[in-house]
Scaffold this active site. Structure first.
Site, short mmCIF file in Angstrom:
data_model
loop_
_atom_site.label_atom_id
_atom_site.label_comp_id
_atom_site.label_asym_id
_atom_site.label_seq_id
_atom_site.Cartn_x
_atom_site.Cartn_y
_atom_site.Cartn_z
N LYS A 1 0.86 -1.19 0.00
CA LYS A 1 0.00 0.00 0.00
C LYS A 1 0.89 1.23 0.00
O LYS A 1 1.40 1.67 1.02
CB LYS A 1 -0.93 0.04 1.23
CG LYS A 1 -2.04 1.07 1.01
CD LYS A 1 -2.44 1.84 2.22
CE LYS A 1 -1.64 3.04 2.53
NZ LYS A 1 -1.69 4.18 1.60
N GLY B 1 -4.29 3.27 -2.00
CA GLY B 1 -5.54 3.66 -1.36
C GLY B 1 -5.24 4.41 -0.09
O GLY B 1 -4.08 4.63 0.25
N GLY C 1 -4.97 5.29 3.94
CA GLY C 1 -4.57 4.57 5.14
C GLY C 1 -5.75 4.06 5.93
O GLY C 1 -5.75 2.92 6.41
N VAL D 1 -7.62 1.01 3.03
CA VAL D 1 -6.74 -0.10 2.63
C VAL D 1 -5.74 -0.42 3.75
O VAL D 1 -5.53 -1.58 4.13
CB VAL D 1 -5.99 0.26 1.31
CG1 VAL D 1 -4.96 -0.81 0.99
CG2 VAL D 1 -6.98 0.41 0.17
N GLY D 2 -5.14 0.62 4.32
CA GLY D 2 -4.16 0.41 5.39
C GLY D 2 -4.78 -0.28 6.58
O GLY D 2 -4.17 -1.18 7.19
N GLU E 1 9.27 1.79 10.93
CA GLU E 1 10.33 2.79 10.71
C GLU E 1 9.65 4.14 10.80
O GLU E 1 8.92 4.53 9.89
CB GLU E 1 10.97 2.61 9.32
CG GLU E 1 11.61 1.25 9.10
CD GLU E 1 12.90 1.06 9.88
OE1 GLU E 1 13.33 1.98 10.60
OE2 GLU E 1 13.47 -0.03 9.78
N CYS F 1 13.32 11.33 7.65
CA CYS F 1 13.24 10.86 9.04
C CYS F 1 14.61 10.92 9.71
O CYS F 1 14.71 11.05 10.91
CB CYS F 1 12.70 9.43 9.06
SG CYS F 1 13.56 8.37 7.89
N GLU G 1 9.14 16.38 15.64
CA GLU G 1 9.63 16.25 14.28
C GLU G 1 8.88 17.24 13.39
O GLU G 1 7.65 17.21 13.33
CB GLU G 1 9.40 14.82 13.78
CG GLU G 1 9.98 14.60 12.41
CD GLU G 1 9.76 13.18 11.91
OE1 GLU G 1 8.60 12.72 11.93
OE2 GLU G 1 10.73 12.54 11.49
P1 NAD Z 1 1.88 8.73 7.50
O1 NAD Z 1 2.16 7.98 8.72
O2 NAD Z 1 0.77 9.70 7.50
O3 NAD Z 1 1.58 7.77 6.28
C1 NAD Z 1 2.44 6.70 5.92
C2 NAD Z 1 1.64 5.65 5.21
O4 NAD Z 1 0.71 5.08 6.12
C3 NAD Z 1 0.82 6.19 4.03
O5 NAD Z 1 0.83 5.22 3.00
C4 NAD Z 1 -0.57 6.31 4.63
O6 NAD Z 1 -1.60 6.22 3.68
C5 NAD Z 1 -0.60 5.11 5.57
N1 NAD Z 1 -1.56 5.19 6.65
C6 NAD Z 1 -2.14 6.30 7.20
N2 NAD Z 1 -3.01 5.94 8.17
C7 NAD Z 1 -2.98 4.58 8.25
C8 NAD Z 1 -3.65 3.61 9.06
N3 NAD Z 1 -4.51 3.97 10.00
N4 NAD Z 1 -3.37 2.31 8.88
C9 NAD Z 1 -2.47 1.91 7.95
N5 NAD Z 1 -1.82 2.78 7.14
C10 NAD Z 1 -2.06 4.10 7.28
O7 NAD Z 1 3.26 9.39 7.12
P2 NAD Z 1 3.60 10.33 5.91
O8 NAD Z 1 3.01 11.65 6.21
O9 NAD Z 1 3.26 9.68 4.62
O10 NAD Z 1 5.20 10.36 6.01
C11 NAD Z 1 5.90 11.21 6.83
C12 NAD Z 1 6.29 10.52 8.13
O11 NAD Z 1 6.99 9.32 7.87
C13 NAD Z 1 7.24 11.35 8.96
O12 NAD Z 1 6.81 11.38 10.29
C14 NAD Z 1 8.58 10.63 8.86
O13 NAD Z 1 9.43 10.77 9.93
C15 NAD Z 1 8.18 9.23 8.66
N6 NAD Z 1 9.22 8.52 7.90
C16 NAD Z 1 10.01 7.60 8.54
C17 NAD Z 1 11.02 6.94 7.86
C18 NAD Z 1 11.88 5.91 8.53
O14 NAD Z 1 12.48 5.11 7.85
N7 NAD Z 1 11.99 5.90 9.83
C19 NAD Z 1 11.21 7.19 6.52
C20 NAD Z 1 10.40 8.11 5.89
C21 NAD Z 1 9.39 8.76 6.60
#
Ligand code: NAD
Length: 471
Positions: free
Chosen positions: A169, A200, A202, A205-206, A244, A278, A378
């Site tokens: 996803k 899709g 989060g 689909v998530g 992560e 990150c 962050e």
């Molecule tokens: P996010 O957590 O909003 O979304 C990440 C993914 O999770 C997306 O595909 C989203 O659609 C999905 N998602 C959202 N709600 C969900 C749910 N309830 N169940 C399952 N999936 C769901 O993050 P973002 O805004 O896309 O990315 C930025 C964040 O990611 C920052 O906080 C950053 O630090 C972190 N990040 C961490 C790393 C790492 O390796 N540690 C790398 C890149 C980004």
């Protein structure tokens, strides 16, 4: 205009059952560049069922077969590197040099996994036991927008190397990258259902993937808040979960550092990936007695860092991915000012000469305390904090005084001293005088930066379950 109206299930491009159309934007000018039709819960369930069916055969494939698949997947992504670079620039806004690195990275992670797999022994003997590492089952791979293609390929590479099948996803904001990667991987001709890609939301689909009983493993990269939700959702079926998450990485500049090289490196660590990383080094810890020197160098150098058109090779910082993200970063800059941090460079609003797009002025606050909001949370944008310290012990205390623990940087001319300090830092990775990546070493966070590790043997074993047979 990009019109992306298909998802990938069981080896086929299919029209999703979901009907929602989601707009895609170019963050450098805020123009709409296309639409993606999003998958829904039913699509997610179809994808899980295809992956489950494919698992029986795929989990029994030999190492040699999977190494061959991974090498062919690598070649397939190499073929679309140029197209992927363009998509990353257009859809995500990464400056061209970063975008081309990201596209290359998406390919290289597949080859790295093939190398790890070639050298990995799935069986070992411990006393009277034969211990076999067995593929865990169907894996759900959930990616964020800040390196979508790289995370799709990296997570998929580890899952397939282990013998797992996968439902991916990707971030809904990265649909053009996803579509390029999907088309390329389709050409490899893996057995149907081995990997499935359902773009899709989060919440739909998530949420299915993190609760579905046929998903054995979730590998998630994204925000700490969503990571916790996934951990809770997966508890009912005791899913194995790799998270992560976010970071607030310290950059420890020791008093023996050569500031002429340390400051540019610290700024590069802080502003990498336009601050949407990150692992960005967002807390610059500097000796109080050298603060004036540091401030002078930072002011001079930030003035030369260009934020703007990502297609211009001179650009170092691209736009934020979305208006929402732009507003979030602007809010943090305002908070920094209100909490009394000293604004050394940048500040609110758009960079000079820019009147469209979601750009941020490269911003550095100085004389920040580690208790200020901008030092604790962050921000995920090009906003750095300089925190002065009196001695090394205090520097270490500040470095570790954070809910996160993903990465840390030490800049020093004394390697022995830097190594001694590294051993006392609570972070998954400590980089001494370098910004290099090491794909064979584990990557992941202490504390609220996550659970588990990716890359190398550790990343492979995250998709395996040990089984002991005693005779
Ligand atoms: P996010 O957590 O909003 O979304 C990440 C993914 O999770 C997306 O595909 C989203 O659609 C999905 N998602 C959202 N709600 C969900 C749910 N309830 N169940 C399952 N999936 C769901 O993050 P973002 O805004 O896309 O990315 C930025 C964040 O990611 C920052 O906080 C950053 O630090 C972190 N990040 C961490 C790393 C790492 O390796 N540690 C790398 C890149 C980004």
């Amino acid at each position: 205009m990009h019109q992306i109206h298909q998802i990938y299930i069981n080896g086929q491009f299919v029209t999703p059952h979901g009907e929602e159309l989601f707009d895609l934007f170019n963050p450098a000018n805020a123009q709409r560049i296309g639409q993606v039709r999003l998958a829904d819960e039913r699509d997610a369930m179809n994808a899980v069922s295809a992956a489950k069916q494919a698992f029986t055969e795929f989990s029994r494939t030999t190492k040699a077969v999977r190494v061959d698949y991974l090498k062919r997947m690598h070649a397939a992504i190499v073929c679309v590197e140029a197209e992927l670079t363009e998509a990353i620039i257009e859809e995500y806004g990464a400056p061209v040099s970063r975008a081309s690195w990201m596209a290359k990275h998406a390919a290289s992670v597949l080859l790295d996994a093939a190398t790890v797999l070639e050298d990995y022994d799935f069986t070992q003997h411990l006393g009277i036991a034969e211990v076999t590492m067995q593929p865990i089952g169907v894996a759900a791979l959930i990616t964020p927008w800040n390196s979508n293609a790289g995370f799709i390929c990296g997570k998929l590479a580890a899952a397939l190397a282990a013998g797992c099948t996968a439902v991916i996803k990707p971030s809904e904001m990265s649909a053009t990258q996803t579509s390029i990667v999907t088309r390329a991987l389709h050409e490899v001709g893996l057995p149907p259902g081995v990997f499935n890609i359902v773009t899709g939301r989060g919440e739909t689909v998530g949420a299915v993937l993190s609760t579905h009983p046929d998903i054995a493993k979730v590998s998630f990269t994204g925000s700490t808040a969503v990571g916790k939700q996934i951990l809770r959702a997966g508890a009912e079926t005791l899913k194995r979960i790799t998270l992560e998450l976010g970071g607030k990485s310290p950059v420890l500049i020791l008093e023996d550092a050569d500031l002429k090289t340390a400051i540019p490196m610290a700024l590069q660590a802080g502003f990498m990936n336009s601050g949407q990383a990150c692992i960005a080094g967002t807390r610059m810890l500097v000796p109080a007695q050298r603060l004036a020197e540091v401030e002078a160098l930072v002011t001079e150098q930030v003035a030369g860092i260009r934020a703007g058109n990502p297609n211009d090779p001179a650009t170092r910082i691209g736009p934020m991915v979305s208006f929402k993200q732009w507003q979030r970063v602007q809010r943090y800059i305002q908070i920094g000012i209100e909490e009394g941090a000293y604004l050394l460079a940048g500040g609110p609003g758009l960079p000079d000469g820019i009147d469209a797009g979601w750009f941020i002025r490269p911003t550095v606050f100085s004389r920040v305390t580690n208790q200020m909001t901008i030092a604790r949370e962050e921000i995920f944008g090009p906003v750095l904090s300089i925190i002065p310290y009196d001695d090394e012990e205090q520097a270490l205390t500040i470095a570790n005084d954070t809910p996160y623990g993903l990465q840390a940087y030490i800049l020093s001319s004394d390697l022995q001293r830097a190594h001694a300090l590294a051993s006392r830092i609570d972070a998954g990775r400590v980089l001494i005088n370098t910004l290099a990546h090491e794909p064979r070493a584990p990557f992941g966070g202490f504390k609220q930066s996550g659970i588990g590790r990716e890359y190398g043997t550790f990343g492979l074993e995250a998709f395996l379950e040990p089984k002991s047979v005693l005779s």
